[in-house]
Scaffold this motif. Structure first.
Motif, PDB file in Angstrom:
ATOM      1  N   PHE A 242       0.914  -1.290   0.009  1.00 52.00           N
ATOM      2  CA  PHE A 242      -0.151   0.043   0.155  1.00 52.00           C
ATOM      3  C   PHE A 242       0.943   1.262   0.091  1.00 52.00           C
ATOM      4  O   PHE A 242       0.662   2.206  -0.971  1.00 52.00           O
ATOM      5  N   ILE A 243       1.918   1.247   0.913  1.00 48.63           N
ATOM      6  CA  ILE A 243       2.682   2.476   1.013  1.00 48.63           C
ATOM      7  C   ILE A 243       3.473   2.591  -0.233  1.00 48.63           C
ATOM      8  O   ILE A 243       3.744   3.632  -0.905  1.00 48.63           O
ATOM      9  N   TYR A 244       4.036   1.435  -1.070  1.00 46.29           N
ATOM     10  CA  TYR A 244       4.653   1.434  -2.380  1.00 46.29           C
ATOM     11  C   TYR A 244       3.918   1.958  -3.400  1.00 46.29           C
ATOM     12  O   TYR A 244       4.556   2.410  -4.652  1.00 46.29           O
TER      13      TYR A 244
ATOM     14  N   THR B 207      10.648   7.650   4.325  1.00 47.21           N
ATOM     15  CA  THR B 207       9.509   7.394   3.525  1.00 47.21           C
ATOM     16  C   THR B 207       8.328   8.406   4.168  1.00 47.21           C
ATOM     17  O   THR B 207       7.875   9.008   3.232  1.00 47.21           O
ATOM     18  N   ILE B 208       8.238   8.786   5.315  1.00 42.04           N
ATOM     19  CA  ILE B 208       7.366   9.783   5.919  1.00 42.04           C
ATOM     20  C   ILE B 208       7.627  11.067   5.444  1.00 42.04           C
ATOM     21  O   ILE B 208       6.879  11.676   4.749  1.00 42.04           O
TER      22      ILE B 208
ATOM     23  N   ALA C 245      10.894  13.411  -4.680  1.00 42.51           N
ATOM     24  CA  ALA C 245      10.531  12.759  -3.558  1.00 42.51           C
ATOM     25  C   ALA C 245       9.852  11.229  -3.511  1.00 42.51           C
ATOM     26  O   ALA C 245      10.086  10.506  -2.863  1.00 42.51           O
ATOM     27  N   THR C 246       9.478  11.062  -4.641  1.00 45.85           N
ATOM     28  CA  THR C 246       8.881   9.812  -5.195  1.00 45.85           C
ATOM     29  C   THR C 246      10.152   8.803  -5.268  1.00 45.85           C
ATOM     30  O   THR C 246      10.083   7.733  -4.975  1.00 45.85           O
ATOM     31  N   GLY C 247      11.246   9.378  -6.043  1.00 46.46           N
ATOM     32  CA  GLY C 247      12.424   8.518  -6.153  1.00 46.46           C
ATOM     33  C   GLY C 247      13.137   8.198  -4.901  1.00 46.46           C
ATOM     34  O   GLY C 247      13.490   6.991  -4.526  1.00 46.46           O
ATOM     35  N   ALA C 248      13.233   9.251  -4.134  1.00 45.97           N
ATOM     36  CA  ALA C 248      13.688   8.891  -2.692  1.00 45.97           C
ATOM     37  C   ALA C 248      12.777   7.777  -1.717  1.00 45.97           C
ATOM     38  O   ALA C 248      13.223   7.041  -1.132  1.00 45.97           O
ATOM     39  N   GLY C 249      11.487   7.988  -1.815  1.00 46.02           N
ATOM     40  CA  GLY C 249      10.516   7.156  -1.271  1.00 46.02           C
ATOM     41  C   GLY C 249      10.728   5.850  -1.819  1.00 46.02           C
ATOM     42  O   GLY C 249      10.628   4.868  -1.090  1.00 46.02           O
ATOM     43  N   ASN C 250      10.869   5.590  -3.180  1.00 42.60           N
ATOM     44  CA  ASN C 250      11.177   4.137  -3.647  1.00 42.60           C
ATOM     45  C   ASN C 250      12.205   3.449  -3.001  1.00 42.60           C
ATOM     46  O   ASN C 250      12.275   2.391  -2.714  1.00 42.60           O
ATOM     47  N   GLY C 251      13.423   4.107  -3.048  1.00 43.95           N
ATOM     48  CA  GLY C 251      14.508   3.616  -2.378  1.00 43.95           C
ATOM     49  C   GLY C 251      14.337   3.149  -0.909  1.00 43.95           C
ATOM     50  O   GLY C 251      15.092   2.244  -0.541  1.00 43.95           O
ATOM     51  N   SER C 252      13.751   4.378  -0.275  1.00 48.16           N
ATOM     52  CA  SER C 252      13.502   4.076   1.152  1.00 48.16           C
ATOM     53  C   SER C 252      12.580   2.801   1.555  1.00 48.16           C
ATOM     54  O   SER C 252      12.893   1.995   2.261  1.00 48.16           O
ATOM     55  N   VAL C 253      11.480   2.695   0.783  1.00 47.99           N
ATOM     56  CA  VAL C 253      10.544   1.671   1.035  1.00 47.99           C
ATOM     57  C   VAL C 253      11.116   0.307   0.580  1.00 47.99           C
ATOM     58  O   VAL C 253      11.157  -0.639   1.487  1.00 47.99           O
TER      59      VAL C 253
ATOM     60  N   ALA D 298      -1.194  11.490   2.756  1.00 44.89           N
ATOM     61  CA  ALA D 298      -1.422  11.960   4.218  1.00 44.89           C
ATOM     62  C   ALA D 298      -1.759  10.546   5.090  1.00 44.89           C
ATOM     63  O   ALA D 298      -1.051  10.239   5.999  1.00 44.89           O
ATOM     64  N   VAL D 299      -2.627   9.596   4.602  1.00 50.21           N
ATOM     65  CA  VAL D 299      -2.628   8.404   5.211  1.00 50.21           C
ATOM     66  C   VAL D 299      -1.867   7.624   4.989  1.00 50.21           C
ATOM     67  O   VAL D 299      -1.460   6.826   6.038  1.00 50.21           O
ATOM     68  N   MET D 300      -1.017   7.422   3.868  1.00 48.05           N
ATOM     69  CA  MET D 300       0.180   6.749   3.832  1.00 48.05           C
ATOM     70  C   MET D 300       1.136   7.040   4.651  1.00 48.05           C
ATOM     71  O   MET D 300       1.809   5.958   5.381  1.00 48.05           O
ATOM     72  N   ALA D 301       1.327   8.111   4.906  1.00 46.24           N
ATOM     73  CA  ALA D 301       2.517   8.788   5.922  1.00 46.24           C
ATOM     74  C   ALA D 301       2.000   8.345   7.348  1.00 46.24           C
ATOM     75  O   ALA D 301       3.040   7.863   8.068  1.00 46.24           O
TER      76      ALA D 301
END
Length: 463
Positions: free
Chosen positions: A269-271, A328-329, A364-372, A441-444
């Motif tokens: 869901f987060i991804y 990710t947050i 931010a999406t790219g950084a989030g991909n790596g962190s997830v 907001a929900v995912m964070a």
């Protein structure tokens, strides 16, 4: 002192009855068989790895990145072709145009899990050849249908569906490279492989406008034809220089174990929010620019996918230092701010603000991909109490990587379809963008509550 290595005949025409053994000192021997099969591969054996393994793995990584790069480019080709269709004489509604953008992501996401199993079944080198040649189907078909403006929407949609095979290449490429590298170097290799593939989206959005407009008239068929020699080159390079590992075996149980773990679905869901946003916004961005700012050349659309791809390894590095959940947050917070800024840019019709907002969003999406992806092994490793339990958790983590990668890619379908619905109902995409902000907001909040909050099941563990 290391013993000299035997000379190896690595040609594809080696006799099936003959084999050549590489035996590094104090390391397990490697046996090369016809068809570029390697027996005895063990990247955890430091002697084997330092003597011959690293060189072989790096060669396969480079060629894998090239093939995956082309896969991503074909997967995204309709994202840059669709905005050009009206100029070529096609009469399509906004809803139809977003369908053509969305359906390759839907198919690519669906193909990711079967593509993962193709590597152990056929061999990484063999499947790279097949998957590269499969790219000829959507590209040749595209070059045919775009030459006739009377082509029905149904036919266009069918051809766009074929582009989904490029999305499956990511899963098989990542699975293949994971077998080549030791645990201590696997994260870096997979990060490079993923980032190299993601760059295909930026490359196609930069190259297609230049290629189709290089003559006196718009030549949309070149958007497909340009890939024909590249796909053939990728297949030939894989045939000549890549390898199959005989001990690369899939573990279907890992998917079963992962599917029963609630964290698999939470992370998936987060991804959707990180990778789904990357592929979804990358697909829709050229059409958004063309429709909202027709006075601006669409070639700048590639910048979004470019910065998002480059930021992916950065997200993994930051996650290693600060924790995947924290990064990710923070990524969701920046993504939300970027979308809100884009909404205000639309209201004021400010191109500079709109482009800047989306570039921040893509980073931010790219950084989030790596962190997830950094979070997944940490989540399943936490709390292991014994060998059997550890093995089960390792299988669950491996299965989660595959499931999350597939589920996350569905965001590439949901975002364009959300834009289409929002435009049909309200006349613009702003309503869809507000919904996306709410989802971030929900995912964070979910990420914080499950993986970062003090008092949660993970306690003070940095995930």
């Amino acid at each position: 002192m290391a013993q000299p290595l035997a000379t190896v005949d690595e040609s594809p025409s080696s006799s099936p009855s003959s084999s050549t053994t590489l035996a590094p000192a104090a390391g397990a021997p490697l046996v090369h068989r016809r068809g570029r099969w390697i027996d005895g591969w063990d990247p955890q054996d430091e002697a084997q790895w330092s003597a011959v393994g690293r060189r072989i793995a790096h060669r396969n990584l480079v060629l894998s990145i090239f093939a995956e790069f082309l896969g991503f480019a074909v997967w995204a080709v309709w994202s840059i072709v669709v905005p050009q269709l009206p100029a070529a004489g096609f009469d399509l509604s906004v809803d139809q145009m977003f369908w053509l953008i969305a359906v390759p992501s839907l198919v690519g996401a669906t193909l990711r899990i079967p593509y993962t199993f193709a590597v152990p079944l056929f061999g990484g080198r063999n499947w790279t050849i097949v998957s590269a040649l499969l790219l000829l189907l959507p590209t040749v078909a595209l070059s045919i249908v775009v030459q006739e403006p009377s082509t029905s929407f149904g036919v266009l949609l069918l051809v766009a569906t074929l582009a989904g095979v490029g999305g499956g290449n990511f899963a098989s490429s990542m699975a293949n490279i994971s077998f080549f590298y030791p645990d201590k170097e696997k994260g870096r290799a997979l990060g490079l492989n993923a980032a190299g593939g993601n760059l295909g989206t930026a490359a196609v959005q930069l190259a297609v406008p230049l290629v189709i407009g290089s003559g006196a008239a718009l030549a949309l068929e070149r958007a497909g034809l340009m890939f024909v020699p590249l796909a053939i080159i990728a297949a030939v390079l894989a045939w000549r220089w890549m390898d199959n590992l005989s001990n690369a075996k899939s573990d279907p149980r890992s998917y079963g174990v992962a599917a029963r773990a609630r964290h698999t679905w939470i992370i998936s869901f987060i991804y959707i929010g990180t990778f789904g946003s990357f592929i979804g916004f990358a697909g829709a961005f050229p059409t958004l620019l063309k429709g909202t700012f027709p006075e601006v050349t669409a070639t700048v659309a590639f910048l979004g996918a470019l910065v998002g791809s480059v930021a992916r390894p950065l997200g993994g590095i930051l996650a290693d230092r600060l924790g995947g959940a924290r990064v990710t947050i923070a990524s969701f917070a920046v993504m939300g701010a970027g979308v809100v800024s884009a909404i205000f840019a639309l209201r004021s019709h400010s191109f500079g603000m709109f482009l800047g907002s989306f570039l921040v969003l893509f980073v931010a999406t790219g950084a989030g991909n790596g962190s997830v992806y950094r979070m997944i092994p940490a989540v399943f490793r936490h709390g292991a109490t014994g060998a059997a339990d550890s093995a089960r958790r390792a299988r669950a983590a491996a299965g989660c990587l595959g499931i999350a990668g597939a589920v996350g890619a569905f965001g590439g379908f949901l975002i364009p379809r959300g834009f289409a619905i929002s435009t049909s109902v309200t006349g613009n995409i702003q309503a869809a963008l507000w919904v996306i902000v709410g989802l971030y907001a929900v995912m964070a909040t979910v990420t914080w509550a499950v993986y970062s909050r003090r008092g949660s099941v993970f306690g003070d563990t940095v995930i």
